[in-house]
Design a protein around this motif. Structure first.
Motif, PDB file in Angstrom:
ATOM      1  N   SER A 156       0.854  -1.348   0.110  1.00 35.44           N
ATOM      2  CA  SER A 156      -0.002  -0.110  -0.028  1.00 35.44           C
ATOM      3  C   SER A 156       0.967   1.164   0.176  1.00 35.44           C
ATOM      4  O   SER A 156       1.921   1.050   0.480  1.00 35.44           O
ATOM      5  CB  SER A 156      -0.883   0.125   1.022  1.00 35.44           C
ATOM      6  OG  SER A 156      -1.730   1.101   1.458  1.00 35.44           O
TER       7      SER A 156
ATOM      8  N   SER B   7      -4.502   7.101  -1.895  1.00 35.78           N
ATOM      9  CA  SER B   7      -3.824   5.589  -1.464  1.00 35.78           C
ATOM     10  C   SER B   7      -4.031   4.791  -2.308  1.00 35.78           C
ATOM     11  O   SER B   7      -5.156   4.676  -3.197  1.00 35.78           O
ATOM     12  CB  SER B   7      -4.266   5.412  -0.095  1.00 35.78           C
ATOM     13  OG  SER B   7      -5.850   5.120   0.034  1.00 35.78           O
ATOM     14  N   THR B   8      -3.374   3.853  -2.424  1.00 37.87           N
ATOM     15  CA  THR B   8      -3.380   2.663  -3.394  1.00 37.87           C
ATOM     16  C   THR B   8      -2.887   1.224  -2.795  1.00 37.87           C
ATOM     17  O   THR B   8      -2.384   1.234  -1.548  1.00 37.87           O
ATOM     18  CB  THR B   8      -2.195   2.786  -4.438  1.00 37.87           C
ATOM     19  OG1 THR B   8      -1.037   2.856  -3.766  1.00 37.87           O
ATOM     20  CG2 THR B   8      -2.400   4.196  -5.154  1.00 37.87           C
ATOM     21  N   TYR B   9      -3.674   0.278  -3.054  1.00 39.66           N
ATOM     22  CA  TYR B   9      -3.458  -1.054  -2.709  1.00 39.66           C
ATOM     23  C   TYR B   9      -3.218  -1.997  -3.341  1.00 39.66           C
ATOM     24  O   TYR B   9      -3.809  -2.047  -4.500  1.00 39.66           O
ATOM     25  CB  TYR B   9      -4.801  -1.421  -1.763  1.00 39.66           C
ATOM     26  CG  TYR B   9      -5.108  -0.307  -0.608  1.00 39.66           C
ATOM     27  CD1 TYR B   9      -5.766   0.550  -0.811  1.00 39.66           C
ATOM     28  CD2 TYR B   9      -4.561  -0.709   0.679  1.00 39.66           C
ATOM     29  CE1 TYR B   9      -5.916   1.734   0.168  1.00 39.66           C
ATOM     30  CE2 TYR B   9      -4.955   0.281   1.708  1.00 39.66           C
ATOM     31  CZ  TYR B   9      -5.606   1.465   1.510  1.00 39.66           C
ATOM     32  OH  TYR B   9      -5.835   2.307   2.582  1.00 39.66           O
TER      33      TYR B   9
ATOM     34  N   LYS C 231      -6.747  -5.271  -0.469  1.00 43.40           N
ATOM     35  CA  LYS C 231      -7.908  -4.396  -0.751  1.00 43.40           C
ATOM     36  C   LYS C 231      -9.169  -4.841   0.081  1.00 43.40           C
ATOM     37  O   LYS C 231      -9.613  -5.828   0.075  1.00 43.40           O
ATOM     38  CB  LYS C 231      -8.175  -4.175  -2.186  1.00 43.40           C
ATOM     39  CG  LYS C 231      -7.323  -3.268  -2.990  1.00 43.40           C
ATOM     40  CD  LYS C 231      -7.883  -3.096  -4.381  1.00 43.40           C
ATOM     41  CE  LYS C 231      -7.084  -2.314  -5.406  1.00 43.40           C
ATOM     42  NZ  LYS C 231      -7.459  -2.193  -6.753  1.00 43.40           N
TER      43      LYS C 231
ATOM     44  N   THR D 184      -5.722  -0.951   5.732  1.00 41.71           N
ATOM     45  CA  THR D 184      -6.049   0.592   5.523  1.00 41.71           C
ATOM     46  C   THR D 184      -4.725   1.173   5.772  1.00 41.71           C
ATOM     47  O   THR D 184      -4.217   1.047   6.997  1.00 41.71           O
ATOM     48  CB  THR D 184      -7.050   1.057   6.340  1.00 41.71           C
ATOM     49  OG1 THR D 184      -8.411   0.351   5.903  1.00 41.71           O
ATOM     50  CG2 THR D 184      -7.148   2.570   5.904  1.00 41.71           C
TER      51      THR D 184
ATOM     52  N   LEU E  80      -0.193   1.035   9.088  1.00 43.53           N
ATOM     53  CA  LEU E  80      -1.020  -0.016   8.250  1.00 43.53           C
ATOM     54  C   LEU E  80      -2.104  -0.742   9.209  1.00 43.53           C
ATOM     55  O   LEU E  80      -1.437  -1.728  10.079  1.00 43.53           O
ATOM     56  CB  LEU E  80      -0.089  -0.802   7.547  1.00 43.53           C
ATOM     57  CG  LEU E  80      -0.739  -1.561   6.428  1.00 43.53           C
ATOM     58  CD1 LEU E  80      -1.194  -1.022   5.264  1.00 43.53           C
ATOM     59  CD2 LEU E  80       0.243  -2.897   6.114  1.00 43.53           C
TER      60      LEU E  80
ATOM     61  N   SER F  92       3.551   2.225  -6.649  1.00 41.01           N
ATOM     62  CA  SER F  92       3.543   0.827  -6.239  1.00 41.01           C
ATOM     63  C   SER F  92       4.852  -0.080  -6.533  1.00 41.01           C
ATOM     64  O   SER F  92       4.875  -1.282  -6.532  1.00 41.01           O
ATOM     65  CB  SER F  92       2.122   0.128  -6.874  1.00 41.01           C
ATOM     66  OG  SER F  92       2.448   0.165  -8.520  1.00 41.01           O
TER      67      SER F  92
END
Length: 122
Positions: A47, A56-58, A63, A67, A79, A104
């Motif tokens: 993440s 934010s990216t996961y 996913k 969080t 996290l 990422s």
């Protein structure tokens, strides 16, 4: 830049853990992220979060369960990991990005912490 990750441990499947990573210097202008490396596997992105938490990216694998958040006043990224699975077992690393962009790819990050071990038992 020193990064200190903490919060790892042993938890049963379905449980939760919260990882924290404090940066020894101001990192509020940079994205921050989490990666992990399981035994025998390559490091993978988990993440990332932009400098002001606007985005934010996961990874697809986390996913809806993990969080990411940050507190720039404390130079800390978190996290929250819920519904943990045995396949989440890994050493988790935090990192400070090269820019405000939460990429990422490992190359998007300049500084890395030592990692904290998360073990999820079935």
């Amino acid at each position: 830049v020193q990064l200190q990750a903490s919060g790892g441990g042993v938890v049963q499947a379905g449980g939760s853990l919260r990882l924290s990573c404090a940066s020894g210097r101001a990192s509020s202008n940079n994205a921050m992220g989490w990666f992990r490396q399981a035994p025998g596997k390559e490091r993978e992105f988990v993440s990332g979060i932009s400098r002001r938490s606007f985005s934010s990216t996961y990874a697809d694998s986390v996913k809806g369960r993990f969080t990411i958040s940050r507190d720039n006043a404390k130079n800390t990224v978190y996290l929250q990991m819920n519904s943990l699975k045995p396949e989440d077992t890994a050493v988790y690393y935090c990192a400070v990005g090269r820019s405000s962009y939460a990429g990422s790819n490992g190359a998007d990050y300049a500084y890395w912490g030592q990692g904290t071990l998360v073990t999820v038992s079935s």
